[in-house]
Design a protein around this motif. Structure first.
Motif, mmCIF file in Angstrom:
data_model
loop_
_atom_site.group_PDB
_atom_site.id
_atom_site.type_symbol
_atom_site.label_atom_id
_atom_site.label_comp_id
_atom_site.label_asym_id
_atom_site.label_seq_id
_atom_site.Cartn_x
_atom_site.Cartn_y
_atom_site.Cartn_z
ATOM 1 N N ALA A 12 0.824 -1.186 -0.127
ATOM 2 C CA ALA A 12 0.147 -0.198 -0.080
ATOM 3 C C ALA A 12 1.030 1.205 0.028
ATOM 4 O O ALA A 12 0.367 2.224 -0.529
ATOM 5 N N ALA A 13 1.988 1.258 0.607
ATOM 6 C CA ALA A 13 2.848 2.437 0.733
ATOM 7 C C ALA A 13 3.477 2.675 -0.679
ATOM 8 O O ALA A 13 3.551 3.935 -1.285
ATOM 9 N N ILE A 14 3.946 1.533 -1.146
ATOM 10 C CA ILE A 14 4.595 1.635 -2.771
ATOM 11 C C ILE A 14 3.251 2.328 -3.482
ATOM 12 O O ILE A 14 3.562 3.181 -4.494
ATOM 13 N N GLN A 15 1.991 1.699 -3.417
ATOM 14 C CA GLN A 15 1.177 2.325 -4.323
ATOM 15 C C GLN A 15 0.772 3.729 -4.072
ATOM 16 O O GLN A 15 0.579 4.598 -4.815
ATOM 17 N N ALA A 16 0.824 4.293 -2.880
ATOM 18 C CA ALA A 16 0.636 5.586 -2.387
ATOM 19 C C ALA A 16 1.529 6.445 -2.854
ATOM 20 O O ALA A 16 1.379 7.543 -3.505
ATOM 21 N N LEU A 17 2.877 5.964 -2.910
ATOM 22 C CA LEU A 17 4.173 6.771 -3.210
ATOM 23 C C LEU A 17 3.985 7.034 -4.977
ATOM 24 O O LEU A 17 4.035 8.033 -5.445
ATOM 25 N N SER A 18 3.678 5.847 -5.582
ATOM 26 C CA SER A 18 3.472 5.808 -6.964
ATOM 27 C C SER A 18 2.368 6.860 -7.366
ATOM 28 O O SER A 18 2.407 7.692 -8.249
ATOM 29 N N ALA A 19 1.215 6.801 -6.686
ATOM 30 C CA ALA A 19 0.152 7.742 -6.833
ATOM 31 C C ALA A 19 0.426 9.090 -6.610
ATOM 32 O O ALA A 19 0.136 10.065 -7.445
ATOM 33 N N GLY A 20 1.434 9.357 -5.733
ATOM 34 C CA GLY A 20 1.953 10.859 -5.429
ATOM 35 C C GLY A 20 2.655 11.232 -6.603
ATOM 36 O O GLY A 20 2.632 12.269 -6.907
ATOM 37 N N LEU A 21 3.458 10.585 -7.090
ATOM 38 C CA LEU A 21 4.406 10.711 -8.096
ATOM 39 C C LEU A 21 3.613 10.891 -9.409
ATOM 40 O O LEU A 21 3.872 11.752 -10.201
ATOM 41 N N LEU A 22 2.690 10.105 -9.809
ATOM 42 C CA LEU A 22 1.813 10.154 -10.743
ATOM 43 C C LEU A 22 0.980 11.444 -10.682
ATOM 44 O O LEU A 22 0.829 12.125 -12.081
ATOM 45 N N ALA A 23 0.524 12.153 -9.795
ATOM 46 C CA ALA A 23 0.059 13.201 -9.671
ATOM 47 C C ALA A 23 0.818 14.245 -10.145
ATOM 48 O O ALA A 23 0.356 15.372 -10.843
ATOM 49 N N VAL A 24 2.014 14.353 -9.621
ATOM 50 C CA VAL A 24 2.978 15.490 -9.806
ATOM 51 C C VAL A 24 3.206 15.387 -11.237
ATOM 52 O O VAL A 24 3.410 16.482 -11.971
ATOM 53 N N GLU A 25 3.506 14.290 -11.794
ATOM 54 C CA GLU A 25 3.701 13.933 -13.237
ATOM 55 C C GLU A 25 2.616 14.574 -14.264
ATOM 56 O O GLU A 25 3.086 15.010 -15.305
ATOM 57 N N ARG A 26 1.546 14.109 -13.901
ATOM 58 C CA ARG A 26 0.303 14.868 -14.406
ATOM 59 C C ARG A 26 0.214 16.336 -14.666
ATOM 60 O O ARG A 26 0.128 17.019 -15.720
ATOM 61 N N LEU A 27 0.901 17.169 -13.527
ATOM 62 C CA LEU A 27 0.732 18.427 -13.566
ATOM 63 C C LEU A 27 2.029 18.948 -14.403
ATOM 64 O O LEU A 27 1.844 19.749 -15.081
ATOM 65 N N ALA A 28 3.185 18.197 -14.338
ATOM 66 C CA ALA A 28 4.479 18.344 -14.974
ATOM 67 C C ALA A 28 4.229 18.351 -16.532
ATOM 68 O O ALA A 28 4.459 19.133 -17.378
ATOM 69 N N ILE A 29 3.324 17.244 -16.965
ATOM 70 C CA ILE A 29 3.102 16.978 -18.123
ATOM 71 C C ILE A 29 2.363 18.194 -18.781
ATOM 72 O O ILE A 29 2.538 18.722 -19.846
ATOM 73 N N MET A 30 1.115 18.659 -18.104
ATOM 74 C CA MET A 30 0.473 19.517 -18.536
ATOM 75 C C MET A 30 1.138 20.853 -18.572
ATOM 76 O O MET A 30 1.045 21.618 -19.696
#
Length: 207
Positions: free
Chosen positions: A16-34
């Motif tokens: 669950a910790a790995i999934q949460a860390l991945s979700a946080g990174l993905l949210a940042v990546e989404r903003l960076a991509i936009m």
């Protein structure tokens, strides 16, 4: 029975910790991509306008190139978590269901191995320990190691190239985390979680 429960709980917590860390990174990546897509569009539009007006800005081309580079690596990292990376299924689709799951775990594991390997290569190439030993003196470091990474600058922007190359170790770290998140799901250690901010249909994913 108690030992089994005790063993499963730490595994579930780690997954669950790995999934949460991945979700946080993905949210940042989404903003960076936009942000990078907005920046790239603006640079291209500005380049067209200034060229037609007879007053071209010489550093726009290089800025656009590096924007595309960062956009590519960040997008590739996000695609790893979204399971939009390419997959050749000519062999695996003919295997029994159980063997297909094993093949998927192996493929996802290789993504993690690649990310770790890329991270090690970036560490050896950038050599932060050697740079620290040289007192963070780029010229001294280059003289000792013949590694001129920290003395080179871009042609028109005149930025330190190592700043732009930071996308490589960042990509290695984020792709490894996303690969681990996919791996724990493929191994059945944690259920798949919905990925917020991305609208995907059933036919979008190939992996």
């Amino acid at each position: 029975m108690n030992d089994t429960i005790t063993t499963e709980r730490p595994r579930a917590g780690a997954a669950a910790a790995i999934q949460a860390l991945s979700a946080g990174l993905l949210a940042v990546e989404r903003l960076a991509i936009m942000g990078l897509m907005f920046l790239l569009s603006g640079l291209i539009l500005l380049n067209v306008v200034t060229r037609y007006s007879g007053m071209p800005i010489y550093w726009i081309d290089e800025s656009a190139v590096y924007s595309v580079v960062w956009l590519t690596f960040i997008g590739a990292s996000a695609m790893t978590r979204l399971r939009l990376d390419f997959a050749v299924t000519m062999l695996t689709e003919r295997l029994p269901e159980g063997q297909q799951r094993v093949a998927k775990v192996i493929a996802t594991g290789l993504v993690v191995v690649f990310g770790i390997g890329l991270g090690v290569m970036c560490w050896l190439w950038m050599d932060p320990v050697g740079l620290a030993k040289a007192g963070f003196d780029a010229r001294e470091f280059a003289g000792q190691t013949f590694n001129f990474l920290y003395t080179e600058r871009t042609q028109t922007l005149n930025w330190p190239t190592w700043v732009l190359y930071l996308i490589l170790p960042l990509f290695a770290v984020t792709m490894t985390v996303h690969g681990l998140a996919n791996l724990v799901e493929d191994m059945g250690l944690a259920p798949r979680v919905p990925l917020r901010g991305f609208v995907l249909s059933d036919v979008d994913g190939v992996n």
